[in-house]
Structures are given as structure tokens and as C-alpha cells.
Design a protein around this motif. Sequence first.
Motif, PDB file in Angstrom:
ATOM      1  N   LEU A 175       0.838  -1.214   0.000  1.00  0.00           N
ATOM      2  CA  LEU A 175       0.000   0.000   0.000  1.00  0.00           C
ATOM      3  C   LEU A 175       0.866   1.254   0.000  1.00  0.00           C
ATOM      4  O   LEU A 175       0.572   2.233  -0.694  1.00  0.00           O
ATOM      5  CB  LEU A 175      -0.917   0.002   1.237  1.00  0.00           C
TER       6      LEU A 175
ATOM      7  N   THR B 250      -1.013   4.453  -1.693  1.00  0.00           N
ATOM      8  CA  THR B 250      -2.469   4.385  -1.464  1.00  0.00           C
ATOM      9  C   THR B 250      -2.811   5.262  -0.249  1.00  0.00           C
ATOM     10  O   THR B 250      -2.216   5.077   0.820  1.00  0.00           O
ATOM     11  CB  THR B 250      -2.892   2.927  -1.162  1.00  0.00           C
TER      12      THR B 250
ATOM     13  N   ASP C 120      -8.029   4.767   2.273  1.00  0.00           N
ATOM     14  CA  ASP C 120      -8.471   3.626   1.460  1.00  0.00           C
ATOM     15  C   ASP C 120      -7.943   2.291   1.984  1.00  0.00           C
ATOM     16  O   ASP C 120      -8.165   1.253   1.363  1.00  0.00           O
ATOM     17  CB  ASP C 120      -8.028   3.806  -0.003  1.00  0.00           C
TER      18      ASP C 120
END
Length: 600
Positions: free
Chosen positions: A154, A159, A163
Motif C-alpha cells: 500500500l 495508497t 483507502d
Amino acid sequence: MVADANVRMAELDQILERRDRDPGDLLQILREIQELRGYIDPATVTYLASQLGIPRARIEGVAGFYSFLHLQPHGEYRVLFSDNITDRMLGNQQLLEVMCHQLWLQPGKVSEDGLVSIDMTSCTGMCDQGPAMLVNGRAITRLTLQRVQEITHLIRNRTPMADWSADFFRVEDNVRRSGPILDNKLAPGEALRIGLNIGGTAIVEEVKKSGLRGRGGAGFPTGLKWEACRNASGTIKHVVCNADEGEPGTFKDRVLLTRQADMVFEGMTLCAQAIGAQHGYLYLRGEYRYLLEPLQEVLQRRRDSNLLGKSILGQAGFDFDIEIHLGAGAYICGEESALIESLEGERGIPRNRPPFPVTHGYMQQPTAVDNVETFCSAALAIQMGADAFRAIGTEKSSGSKLISVSGDCPRPGIYEYPFGVSVREVLQDCGAVNTRAVQVSGPSGICVAEHEFHRKLGFEDLPTAGAFMVFDDSRDMFEVARNFVQFFAHESCGFCTPCRVGTSMLKQTMNKIADGHGTQHDLREVEHLDHVLQTTSHCGLGRTACNPVLHTLRHFRPAYENRLKSLDFEPGFDLDGALERARQMTGRDDAGAHLNTEEA
Ligand SMILES: Cc1cc2nc3c(=O)[nH]c(=O)nc-3n(C[C@H](O)[C@H](O)[C@H](O)COP(=O)(O)O)c2cc1C
Ligand code: SF4
């Protein structure tokens, strides 16, 4: 560019407006800027100095003191692995290595592209569900190799944290045994109504009669503290709830704030009524940032029900409200006078005492500082009555106690017992087997070995703020003590030289022994150091810093001696011999002209 600069300035102005441009809110302002921008850049420091009317040096001094504030970039993702001994036992160091390897990064460094930094931090209060980490201040628990790989992925893909799977951020309560506090169904305002009926003096008397003693560690009688604050001169008074909960191995306040927030606020409001306070503060450790919004909601609900604000429950003149202040990663801020300094927007350096906070606390005004659990217990004592409260527990330790159990046992979590429960009973309940030792009340507390498991938790025998760390017979107690000593060296605020230097010397001594270079002399030196720290330290951190070594030495000496280079110290230099020439010149050869080699 100009538009960007304007947006950045507008963001700062919003924060400053919300905080009334009050330099006393400096820590909260810096914390919010840090949250927004990831660090506090030099231009921001200059702007804050001009807006708050304070020197840049003060802003930099405060920002430099707290480990969660940064004056330089620390990466878009700032990863901090919790480094309590229980996290280590669950493999945090290997997980950190894997993450560093996957992100091509050294611990403590920021990646070249500015994406990420990875480091260790002191215990995050998640020992029942470790190993744990903080990513940009948000706690992630139950780390496994798979989780760490997912998080690495991630981060690599940039990200946004919004999220990420909510499951990463789930914090369990793990209540394994409940009692009068955790089972309590106190309706909001119930104890407060009783308080209003009997009045402030009677609240103090009832709390005194209940025998309630502080749950934050020192065990001071709560009724006496409230009485001293009530009697203190001054019209403006304060109630402070100490939710800094930084002692490694302790996490019971986290669970109380999650499950029994109303009871905590009820206790604070009762205290306000008893001492005549108008302002309340809950000082929440930065690691529990995720609790801020839920707690704000409880406060708002209480305001809407007239349990906070003006003329509480219709009582003219009973005006009281509560604000939440967040800490920023400094264990020492749990010490009550350091906490008050921090509330005032300063570095968390403990004050000289006396005067005590009950007369000269927040803003030098009378202030009652109590632990989260103490406020819950006070509300309970008023709700059930002093006699019923006193009937729980033992003679000198009335009521129940929440214990945070972690380490080598299949059922870590929160256990509520009447005071007087034995170490053995807790071990049985949490399913621990082959237990070698239990660390009661964290690194500054007491290490209890197997032959002492009959001992009881309570002020008569084993006082505790709540930590109960279990070590089975596969554990090396030297490494346990080494971890605790590193913690103290890291968390010493540096105000007094004996503690600043002494905790660092202690850490070096333990590292030296670990590397196989220690001697018996080093072990004797720890005792000397303990004497110096006991007699010269300004606060409890320095005074208790040698405990982990002394206690484990007492019970597990072979764990140290097996590592020593030789069992006796042999000096490489004959100091007494070197003085021979001086003796010849002065014509002396009496005992006073020789060094006492026994002591040397
Ligand atoms: C280094 C140090 C850290 C402390 N940390 C905490 C803490 O995290 N929470 C707490 O309630 N008390 C802590 N204390 C104790 C407080 O100074 C103070 O005694 C306590 O908040 C009083 O509340 P009580 O009477 O309800 O226990 C700490 C003390 C020292 C010396
Ligand atoms: S004893 Fe240590 S932690 Fe306490 S004030 Fe002195 S330096 Fe700071």
C-alpha cells in the motif's frame, strides 16, 4: 506557486483561529500542523512565532521535545514499530527488518524519494494484540508477515490511508474478566445527581470514606487530594484526567475510554463539583489518537444532556466543561507536573514539588490530576456508596483493579479483580504455563519470580498501576531488563544530569554485558548508580530506572553472570602501584597513602 502558498497560509490560519491564537495551545497547534503536513517546516515556525507572539526558539524547543513532532520531513508514510518487550517477543524486530528490506530502507532513515521512514517507538499500549505499529500516528495491531507485506504494498503504491482496509485499524478491547467498573451500567448523570443532592463537602467525605487510592501508580488517597484542592485558595480550579498511559505493558485506560467514557467524564464532573472547578482536561496519549473523535462525541452528548456546560443539571453556578488535549509521544508527560507543563503548551519537564498541583497546578491554579481509572472508581464509589465500595478488595486497597495482562499467555487482555488477588490466580486465569517471572506495574515496577507467585496485588504488597507482563521459562530475563533500560534511556527528559547520563550509562552497561565484555565490576556499578539516581533524580523516572536490572539480578543472576567476561574484575592498570613514587617522595607508606583496593 503563490496560490499554493496562500492555501497553506489559510490552512495555518484556520488552525490558529480554532485555537484562539493562544500560545498556551502551542502543542495542540503543532500537533495539528504535523497531522496536516507531516512536519513543521521553518517557514511555518516563523509564521507561528509572529502570530502567537512567541520566540521561534520556544516553538523549536517544544517541537524538538516530542517524538511525534518533526522539524524535518519524515516521509509521506511515517512507520513506527512499537518496541515494548512483548512486541519483541512477538517478533517486531524481524517484521521491521522485512519491511526495511522490501522498501530498500535503513531503520531511522527517510527513503530517498521521501516516501517513507521506518523506526521504533516506545510501547504503544497495544500489548494484548501486538506486534503493533503506528502509521502516520494511526495504530495498526496484530501484525503478521502477511500484514506487513500488504502494508508495504500500500505504501509503495502511495495508497491514501483512508483507502486502507478498516480491519488494519481495528483495536480489540479483549476484556477477559469484568467486575464493578467494566460491568457498570451507570446511566449518564446518575452519580452526578447523587452528588448534587449531597453537595461538594459530602462528595469529598464519601470518597475519603470509600478508601479510594489513585490508580495511576502512586496510590495517593483520592479523597485527601480532592479535599486539599477544595480548600486551596483561588476561584479558578481545574480537573485533569491523566490518560497518558505510557507505562509499557499498560493498556487498561485505553479500554476504559473505549467502553466506559461516560463513567470517566462522570467522575471528572463529580470532582469538579467537589473541588469547585470550572475547567476539565483529558490528556490523551498521542498513540490513542483514534479515540479522539468518539470521545468528542460522548462529550457533545453530555453537553446536549446538560451534564456539561452551564448550570449542570439545572444547578445555578455549577459550570464545567471538558477539553481533550493530545500528547505527542513523550512518556514523561504521564508525570502529573510534566503533564501540566504539556497542557500549557510547553516541553514536558516535571516541575519542582512542592508546591503540588492541588494548590499550584495548571496556570498555577489549584488542579486535581487523577488517572482515568481513578475517576471511574470515584463515580462508582458515589453510585454504590462508600461502605459498599469499601467492602470490595482489602483493608488498605478498596475497590477493584483493572489489570493489563500481556506476554506469554494464551489469553492476554483486561482482567478486573477485587484488590488482593494473587499473582498465581491471574496467571491461572490467563492460561499461563511454565511461567518464569511476572513484571508487575511495568519497567518501573517489580519483577516477581516463581517462588513469589503467592503475593497479592494491592497497596499492602504489590502496588500496581495495572501492567502484568508474563514471561515463561523460554525467556531470557537479562534481555527483558535490557529492553526496559533502553526504554528509560530513551524517555528520560534530560532535565537532570544524573538521570540523563545515568540512564544512558545503564543502557551502555547492559549492552556491554550483552556483547560479552561485562565484568562483576559492572554489576556493582549498577548498585552505585541506583544510589545516585535514587538520591538525586528530580522525578520518579530517574528514581526507578535501575529497578529492572536490580530486580532481575536478584532473581536471575546467572542470566547476567553467564555473559560476564570473567567473574572478577581485574584492572588493566595498577593504580596503587603507580602511586609508589609519590609515596617515596613524601616518605609515607601508611594506609592513608594507599588506595583502598577493596572499594576500587
Ligand atoms: C515517569 C512517570 C510517569 C507516569 N505516568 C503516568 C500515566 O501514564 N498515567 C497516570 O495516571 N499516572 C502516571 N504517573 C503518575 C502521575 O504522576 C500521578 O501520580 C497520577 O496521575 C495521579 O493520579 P492518581 O492519584 O489517580 O493515581 C506517572 C508518574 C511518573 C513519575
Ligand atoms: S529524573 Fe529523568 S525524567 Fe525525571 S526530570 Fe530528571 S531527567 Fe527528567
